[in-house]
Scaffold this motif. Sequence first.
Motif, short mmCIF file in Angstrom:
data_model
loop_
_atom_site.label_atom_id
_atom_site.label_comp_id
_atom_site.label_asym_id
_atom_site.label_seq_id
_atom_site.Cartn_x
_atom_site.Cartn_y
_atom_site.Cartn_z
N MET A 64 -5.57 7.18 -8.07
CA MET A 64 -6.45 6.07 -7.68
C MET A 64 -5.68 4.76 -7.82
SD MET A 64 -10.02 4.74 -9.46
CE MET A 64 -10.98 6.16 -8.99
N THR A 65 -5.73 3.94 -6.79
CA THR A 65 -5.09 2.63 -6.84
C THR A 65 -6.10 1.59 -7.32
OG1 THR A 65 -5.63 2.32 -4.50
CG2 THR A 65 -3.44 3.17 -5.02
N SER A 66 -5.62 0.57 -7.95
CA SER A 66 -6.51 -0.39 -8.60
C SER A 66 -7.15 -1.38 -7.63
CB SER A 66 -5.73 -1.18 -9.65
OG SER A 66 -4.63 -1.85 -9.05
N TYR A 67 -6.47 -1.71 -6.56
CA TYR A 67 -6.98 -2.81 -5.73
C TYR A 67 -8.14 -2.39 -4.83
CZ TYR A 67 -4.36 -0.94 -1.75
OH TYR A 67 -3.87 -0.14 -0.75
N PHE A 85 0.84 -1.21 0.00
CA PHE A 85 0.00 0.00 0.00
C PHE A 85 0.87 1.25 0.00
CE2 PHE A 85 -2.08 3.35 2.48
CZ PHE A 85 -3.16 3.59 1.68
N PHE A 86 1.82 1.32 0.91
CA PHE A 86 2.68 2.50 0.98
C PHE A 86 3.54 2.63 -0.27
CE2 PHE A 86 1.76 1.59 5.46
CZ PHE A 86 1.28 2.82 5.85
N PHE A 87 3.94 1.48 -0.82
CA PHE A 87 4.74 1.53 -2.04
C PHE A 87 3.92 2.11 -3.20
CE2 PHE A 87 7.89 0.51 -5.07
CZ PHE A 87 7.24 0.00 -6.17
N LEU A 88 2.66 1.69 -3.31
CA LEU A 88 1.81 2.21 -4.38
C LEU A 88 1.55 3.70 -4.20
CD1 LEU A 88 -0.82 -0.67 -4.79
CD2 LEU A 88 1.06 -0.06 -6.33
N GLN A 89 1.35 4.16 -2.96
CA GLN A 89 1.17 5.58 -2.73
C GLN A 89 2.41 6.37 -3.13
OE1 GLN A 89 -1.30 7.41 -1.82
NE2 GLN A 89 -2.85 5.92 -1.22
N PHE A 90 3.56 5.87 -2.74
CA PHE A 90 4.82 6.53 -3.10
C PHE A 90 5.01 6.56 -4.61
CE2 PHE A 90 9.01 8.08 -2.55
CZ PHE A 90 9.82 7.41 -3.46
N LEU A 91 4.69 5.42 -5.27
CA LEU A 91 4.83 5.35 -6.72
C LEU A 91 3.89 6.34 -7.41
CD1 LEU A 91 5.99 4.01 -9.26
CD2 LEU A 91 4.19 2.27 -9.07
N SER A 92 2.66 6.45 -6.91
CA SER A 92 1.70 7.37 -7.52
C SER A 92 2.17 8.82 -7.40
CB SER A 92 0.33 7.20 -6.88
OG SER A 92 0.36 7.60 -5.52
N LEU A 93 2.76 9.18 -6.27
CA LEU A 93 3.26 10.53 -6.10
C LEU A 93 4.44 10.81 -7.02
CD1 LEU A 93 3.05 10.93 -2.22
CD2 LEU A 93 1.61 12.02 -3.94
N ILE A 94 5.33 9.82 -7.20
CA ILE A 94 6.45 9.98 -8.12
C ILE A 94 5.94 10.19 -9.54
CG2 ILE A 94 8.42 8.82 -9.16
CD1 ILE A 94 8.95 9.87 -6.36
N LEU A 95 4.94 9.40 -9.93
CA LEU A 95 4.40 9.52 -11.28
C LEU A 95 3.76 10.90 -11.49
CD1 LEU A 95 2.77 6.01 -11.79
CD2 LEU A 95 4.78 6.93 -12.96
N CYS A 96 3.26 11.51 -10.43
CA CYS A 96 2.60 12.80 -10.55
C CYS A 96 3.57 13.94 -10.83
CB CYS A 96 1.80 13.11 -9.28
SG CYS A 96 0.29 12.15 -9.17
N ASP A 113 -7.32 -4.72 -17.12
CA ASP A 113 -7.29 -5.19 -15.74
C ASP A 113 -5.91 -5.14 -15.11
OD1 ASP A 113 -9.98 -5.67 -15.93
OD2 ASP A 113 -9.74 -7.77 -16.51
N HIS A 114 -4.87 -4.94 -15.89
CA HIS A 114 -3.51 -4.96 -15.36
C HIS A 114 -3.02 -3.57 -14.93
CE1 HIS A 114 -3.09 -9.12 -16.62
NE2 HIS A 114 -3.53 -8.77 -17.84
N VAL A 115 -3.88 -2.55 -15.02
CA VAL A 115 -3.50 -1.20 -14.61
C VAL A 115 -3.42 -1.14 -13.09
CG1 VAL A 115 -4.27 1.20 -14.52
CG2 VAL A 115 -4.44 -0.09 -16.65
N SER A 116 -2.33 -0.60 -12.59
CA SER A 116 -2.13 -0.54 -11.13
C SER A 116 -2.46 0.83 -10.55
CB SER A 116 -0.68 -0.91 -10.78
OG SER A 116 0.23 -0.04 -11.43
N VAL A 117 -2.04 1.89 -11.21
CA VAL A 117 -2.25 3.25 -10.70
C VAL A 117 -2.82 4.12 -11.81
CG1 VAL A 117 -1.18 5.28 -9.66
CG2 VAL A 117 -0.32 3.01 -9.09
N ARG A 118 -3.82 4.93 -11.44
CA ARG A 118 -4.44 5.87 -12.38
C ARG A 118 -4.33 7.27 -11.77
NH1 ARG A 118 -9.74 1.96 -12.24
NH2 ARG A 118 -8.46 0.08 -12.20
N TYR A 119 -4.20 8.29 -12.60
CA TYR A 119 -3.99 9.62 -12.04
C TYR A 119 -4.38 10.71 -13.04
CZ TYR A 119 0.33 8.49 -14.51
OH TYR A 119 1.25 8.06 -15.45
N TRP A 120 -4.62 11.90 -12.47
CA TRP A 120 -4.87 13.10 -13.26
C TRP A 120 -3.83 14.15 -12.87
CZ3 TRP A 120 -8.06 13.93 -17.28
CH2 TRP A 120 -9.11 13.01 -17.49
N LEU A 121 -3.25 14.80 -13.89
CA LEU A 121 -2.26 15.86 -13.68
C LEU A 121 -2.76 17.14 -14.35
CD1 LEU A 121 0.89 13.82 -14.81
CD2 LEU A 121 -0.09 13.89 -12.52
N LYS A 122 -2.21 18.27 -13.92
CA LYS A 122 -2.53 19.55 -14.57
C LYS A 122 -1.25 20.34 -14.73
CE LYS A 122 -5.28 23.77 -14.36
NZ LYS A 122 -6.17 24.65 -13.57
#
Length: 202
Positions: free
Chosen positions: A63-66, A1-12, A41-50
């Motif tokens: 948004m996390t997939s699980y 969970f924490f890894f996915l949150q960290f990954l999503s922030l990096i991607l942002c 179905d294999h998407v792990s992280v979804r996001y919106w940027l501006k």
Amino acid sequence: FFFLQFLSLILCWISVSGSESQTVEVQSGEDVTLMCSGMDDHVSVRYWLKLVKGTNIQCVSTMTSYNSEVTYHDGFSNHKFIMSSNTSTIFLKVRSVELNDSGIYYCGFNKDGRPFLTTIHLKIKGKIILNMILGALTLLLVMVVIGLGAKIRKLQTAAEERQNPGHTENVTSDELNYAAVTFRSKAKRRELEPNVLYAATR
């Protein structure tokens, strides 16, 4: 969970370039829903940027997939923005759009270890036209006020002239009488004759 949150922030915060591009136009004050598709179905992280001020990329939401939990970032809140998703499409609803909501948005998801992005240009219509209409109405109102002021002044002047109709003639008549009195010749006194004795009795 924490890894996915960290990954999503990096991607942002990574430097992005859209693989697809869309343009969405909406009237000011309306709601609009941005979207992009192509997931599976294999998407792990979804996001919106501006894109902000031409160079700064801010994260709107992730948004996390699980568990489909949505997290909002960088001052964006779910009062203004609502992110949702189904199996193939990501949505971002923007409520009551304003001029500062316009700009470039990036819809993305992470698949097989790399991001897939869609560029969406959000344009707000009606602001320039509305400003022009307001400016024209303001100018018209000023002209009406000036016209009414001139009309009222004219009516006041006419009323004053009706109240004192002979003021100018009286002044002229008085001036003429004064001139007549001023230039009227005085009667000469009778001169005393010489060698004449005058007596007075009491």
